[in-house]
Design a protein around this motif. Structure first.
Motif, PDB file in Angstrom:
ATOM      1  N   UNK A   1       0.923  -1.269  -0.067  1.00  0.00           N
ATOM      2  CA  UNK A   1       0.059  -0.072  -0.105  1.00  0.00           C
ATOM      3  C   UNK A   1       0.868   1.254   0.224  1.00  0.00           C
ATOM      4  N   UNK A   2       1.832   1.235   0.761  1.00  0.00           N
ATOM      5  CA  UNK A   2       2.951   2.387   0.748  1.00  0.00           C
ATOM      6  C   UNK A   2       3.448   2.757  -0.396  1.00  0.00           C
ATOM      7  N   UNK A   3       3.798   1.715  -1.372  1.00  0.00           N
ATOM      8  CA  UNK A   3       4.645   1.796  -2.669  1.00  0.00           C
ATOM      9  C   UNK A   3       3.359   2.427  -3.679  1.00  0.00           C
TER      10      UNK A   3
ATOM     11  N   UNK B   1       3.353   6.087  -5.542  1.00  0.00           N
ATOM     12  CA  UNK B   1       3.166   6.154  -7.182  1.00  0.00           C
ATOM     13  C   UNK B   1       2.313   6.951  -7.679  1.00  0.00           C
ATOM     14  N   UNK B   2       1.289   7.304  -6.853  1.00  0.00           N
ATOM     15  CA  UNK B   2      -0.095   8.065  -7.051  1.00  0.00           C
ATOM     16  C   UNK B   2       0.393   9.359  -7.723  1.00  0.00           C
ATOM     17  N   UNK B   3       1.278  10.170  -7.283  1.00  0.00           N
ATOM     18  CA  UNK B   3       1.757  11.531  -7.758  1.00  0.00           C
ATOM     19  C   UNK B   3       2.131  11.257  -9.268  1.00  0.00           C
ATOM     20  N   UNK B   4       2.835  10.100  -9.359  1.00  0.00           N
ATOM     21  CA  UNK B   4       3.546   9.944 -10.785  1.00  0.00           C
ATOM     22  C   UNK B   4       2.358   9.509 -11.821  1.00  0.00           C
TER      23      UNK B   4
ATOM     24  N   UNK C   1      -7.334   4.129   0.076  1.00  0.00           N
ATOM     25  CA  UNK C   1      -6.973   2.685   0.615  1.00  0.00           C
ATOM     26  C   UNK C   1      -5.369   2.906   0.839  1.00  0.00           C
ATOM     27  N   UNK C   2      -4.806   3.841   0.257  1.00  0.00           N
ATOM     28  CA  UNK C   2      -3.160   3.611   0.657  1.00  0.00           C
ATOM     29  C   UNK C   2      -2.584   4.682   1.175  1.00  0.00           C
TER      30      UNK C   2
END
Length: 867
Positions: A31-33, A37-40, A70-71
């Motif tokens: 979840x942390x990964x 990743x979300x900004x990218x 969720x993350x």
């Protein structure tokens, strides 16, 4: 495939449900990964335009919200992520991904979820905020006390009330419902006691889930906080639906009293209703309550205060001691009937007042009108009585000139083309000038006219009208131009273009005139001029000019066109006999022997199968009201169009150029009005009555009767056209041609059948009276009252008291005398309503000694235009 790639693809596919399943299955490091990743991912997503969306990331909003919820680690980060502005489509409604977000948040620690719930609740800014549902659901799931936020309360109140009894938020938010700003506006349309929040609260109070006392106290607390009528509307409904009983009102009397002087009218009315008869009120409390109500500007509340005072003093005469100050307040009420009622109460309380109270009354007598003021002064031994304001009644304004010379037809082809291009045939004057100019120019120089007409290029011209159902004069004139320029689409257009549907007779005459010109053009029998072209702007054709035109036709050896001749005869002034003895043609002999017909017409109002003039109890009719014209004496001139004009008064949907009809019958305005009246009450766009119709009828000549009265009554009752309608009334009255009695009867029927509003009619007649037509307005009112006044067992029309007050005012100006039986009978009834008081005042005025004679004499004077 690693987790990050799979999540990335699901986001690109916008598969929010599958995405929710995958992220819930992830472990902590995964979840942390994904969160990292979300900004990218945001930078990689293409701009999307979908429907009304503003583009950008809006189309990916649900999947991005689910992924972040969720993350992301902290509650603050999740709250900010969920409501990023770029995720929201411009025209989006409530979020539809709440269930998915709640699912992916379910595994978070309880304290973390409580923190998020509080943060989301504090972010809310309006009842319809996108985040409202998610915030409310998280608050319910976590069980924490909601933070103080008015928008949260308003949004909770706006939710469907199903399951409200089991809502964990009920205990927290219900008390705030009566304090939070914005709740009243959200609930202003919640009116059904069986549905919505109103119905739900009543059911909860009935079952004991919510205490009635809490709801009553909440309503009172909201009233005391103040607000606009809109903001308090729901709480007034709730309070009245709870219907607090005397035992519940008594301990709350001190909360109700402050509402009387300044709360919105509906709140003050509800408070007065509950306080009336409350045993907890002392004499001082009652005096405070009465004074508060009698100082209000609303007529209804002042009337309620006077009624309450009268009832209490009758029950306990010793309360007259504290009634003086409230009654003195009521003396200054802005309504004459309430001032009269206050004066009557002062007279009734006089024996029980002490000297201080009597002095209070004496000092306020000057606020009363002169007549009740004098009665109170006599009873209280002094006081300054107001002087009656002098009434300055102007004379009737002079009538404007009835007729002016008619503008001549175009004399050159270019002038005719310019007139047609600029006018679009909106007026009968333009139509007559175009017809006359076309005929004369086509007769004398056909080629020059054709060349001029050929220069016009319009879309309608290019398409060319087909020869079928030409109901518009534009089509007929274009047909004339088409034929002259060899562009006619059909041969013998005049034969096939006449509409097959039945049309109003005046419209048929207009079309027949155009059709016969087109026929003469095709057959080469065009005359050098038209007979019916007016010489005056009323539509009249001077007799000597008509004879001269006939001589021109005889000299040219040409017969006049049939419809043109008949229209010309109808346009002869009523007092002019043509000197046509030297004419030799058959048409000339018709002109020499012409006398205007005198048909007898009568109108009947119908609703369903009922004759409303016989059964005037039409206040509750369900059928549309219609006017029917009957011909009592038929006309037989031997001229078919003339006879048809005086015999057939039927109207259909295809009615055009209604404002032309008075100019077609300028010597028979009652007949022209009769053609208008049948469709007058339909209220459709085709039959919108405009003031210029009545003004044209006023400038015309000939008898006036029921039909003219109906047209004018209809206009007087239309607030949009009041200024013009009043001008028409004054003009006809100044000429001594106003059928005031008949107009009054039609005014009564118009109001009785709900085809005019009482307030609008009173305003129009009042303005006419103040501008010099007071005698005529009295005659109108005197004739309308027998129709308007209710028979035994009937309810009076709303606003009828105002009509009677107007009648009394103009009767006083005219010095009218003479008993009206219907007024006498109603005035003798028991009761204290405003209508009965006005009727008693009118009856007393009409039957008092002195004056200028009988009411009938005044009516006759009005008919003659004398004040």
């Amino acid at each position: 495939m690693d987790h990050e790639d799979e999540i990335r693809k699901l986001i690109r596919r916008r598969d929010a449900e599958r995405l929710a399943e995958r992220v819930m299955a992830l472990d902590g490091p995964s979840r942390r990964r994904v969160a990292a990743m979300l900004p990218e991912v945001l930078k990689e997503l293409p701009a999307v335009h979908s429907g009304w969306d503003s583009g950008g990331l809006a189309g990916f909003g649900p999947v991005l919200r689910v992924a972040g919820a969720a993350t992301l680690g902290g509650a603050a980060a999740v709250a900010s992520w969920l409501y990023r502005r770029s995720f929201a489509p411009q025209w989006a409604g409530p979020d539809d991904d709440v269930d998915l977000i709640l699912a992916v948040l379910a595994g978070r620690p309880a304290a973390w979820r409580a923190d998020l719930a509080e943060r989301l609740a504090r972010r809310l800014r309006a009842a319809d905020d996108r985040g409202m549902r998610l915030a409310l659901e998280l608050l319910r799931q976590t069980g924490i006390e909601p933070p103080r936020n008015d928008a949260l309360v308003a949004g909770w109140a706006a939710q469907p009330p199903e399951g409200l009894a089991d809502d964990p938020l009920l205990g927290h938010l219900l008390p705030r419902l009566f304090e939070a700003q914005g709740v009243g506006r959200v609930l202003q349309w919640d009116t059904d006691p069986d549905r919505g929040l109103l119905g739900a609260l009543l059911r909860l109070a009935g079952s004991g889930r919510v205490r009635r006392a809490d709801l009553l106290d909440g309503c009172l607390r909201r009233f005391l906080l103040g607000g606009t009528p809109v903001e308090l509307r729901f709480f007034v409904r709730l309070h009245e639906a709870l219907d607090p009983q005397p035992a519940e009102v008594e301990p709350r009397a001190r909360d109700y009293l402050p509402l009387l002087p300044a709360a919105p009218g509906t709140v003050a009315e509800a408070a007065a209703k509950r306080l009336r008869g409350c045993p907890a009120l002392t004499a001082g409390d009652l005096a405070e309550a009465w004074e508060s109500l009698l100082f209000r500007p609303e007529r209804k509340l002042v009337r309620a205060g006077l009624s309450w005072l009268r009832a209490e003093v009758r029950r306990a005469p010793e309360l007259a001691v504290v009634a003086a100050a409230p009654l003195a307040r009521a003396f200054g009420a802005g309504f004459a009937e309430l001032q009269e009622k206050a004066a009557e109460l002062a007279l009734a309380c006089a024996p029980g007042m002490d000297e201080q109270g009597r002095e209070t009354i004496r000092q306020a007598i000057g606020l009363l009108p002169p007549e009740p003021g004098a009665r109170v002064a006599d009873a209280f031994g002094g006081g300054t009585v107001a002087e009656a304001e002098p009434v300055h009644l102007p004379p009737l304004p002079a009538a404007p000139e009835r007729a002016r010379p008619f503008e001549p037809p175009p004399a050159e082809p270019g002038e005719l083309v310019e007139l047609w291009s600029d006018s679009h045939l909106h007026s009968w004057q333009t139509w007559e000038r175009l017809l006359a100019g076309f005929v004369t120019l086509a007769y004398h120089d056909r080629d020059a006219l054709a060349a001029a007409l050929a220069t016009i290029r319009t879309p309608m011209w290019k398409s060319g009208p087909r020869a079928a159902n030409w109901t518009s004069v534009d089509r007929w004139f274009q047909g004339l131009a088409d034929h002259l320029t060899d562009q006619a689409p059909d041969a013998q257009v005049w034969r096939t273009a006449m509409p097959v549907a039945e049309l109003p007779t005046p419209q048929l005459l207009v079309l027949y005139r155009a059709a016969e010109i087109l026929r003469a053009l095709e057959e080469g029998t065009l005359p050098p001029l038209l007979l019916a072209t007016p010489t005056h702007d009323t539509g009249h054709v001077a007799a000597d000019e008509l004879v001269r035109r006939m001589e021109v036709l005889e000299a040219a050896g040409v017969k006049p066109l049939a419809a043109d001749l008949q229209q010309a005869l109808l346009r002869l002034p009523p007092g002019e006999l043509p000197d046509a003895g030297r004419l030799t043609s058959a048409a000339g002999r018709i002109l020499a022997g012409w006398r205007h017909p005198e048909p007898e017409l009568t109108l009947r109002w119908y609703s369903g199968n009922r004759d409303l003039e016989v059964n005037v109890d039409c206040c509750g009719h369900d059928h549309p009201v219609e006017l029917m014209t009957f011909v009592r004496r038929r006309v037989r001139t031997g001229l078919p169009l003339v006879d048809l004009m005086f015999r057939r008064f039927e109207h259909h949907v295809l009615a055009h150029h209604l404002d032309w009809w008075p100019a077609m019958l300028p010597s028979h305005r009652e007949v022209a009005a009769a053609h208008l009246t049948r469709g007058l009450l339909r209220g459709t766009d085709e039959w919108t009555l405009y003031a210029q119709y009545a003004r044209s009828l006023a400038r015309a000549e000939g008898p006036v009767g029921e039909s003219f009265a109906v047209v004018l009554a209809r206009l007087l009752g239309d607030a949009r056209q009041r200024p013009e309608a009043v001008e028409v009334l004054l003009e006809v009255a100044a000429r001594g041609e106003l059928p005031a009695g008949e107009l009054g009867r039609q005014v009564g029927l118009m109001l009785k059948s709900r085809k005019a509003r009482m307030g609008d009619m009173v305003a129009a007649l009042g303005e006419a009276a103040e501008r010099g037509a007071h005698a005529q307005v009295w005659s109108i009112a005197a004739a309308a009252l027998p129709v308007l006044l209710p028979a035994p067992g009937q309810r009076p029309r709303n606003g009828l008291a105002g009509f009677v007050a107007l009648a009394a005012r103009v009767a006083g100006w005219c010095g009218a005398r003479g008993e009206i039986p219907q007024v006498r009978d109603l005035a003798s009834r028991k009761g204290s309503s405003a209508l009965l008081r006005e009727l008693r005042g009118l009856h007393t005025l009409l039957t008092s000694p002195g004056g200028h004679g009988s009411a009938g004499a005044v009516t006759d004077a009005a008919k003659e235009g004398r004040a």
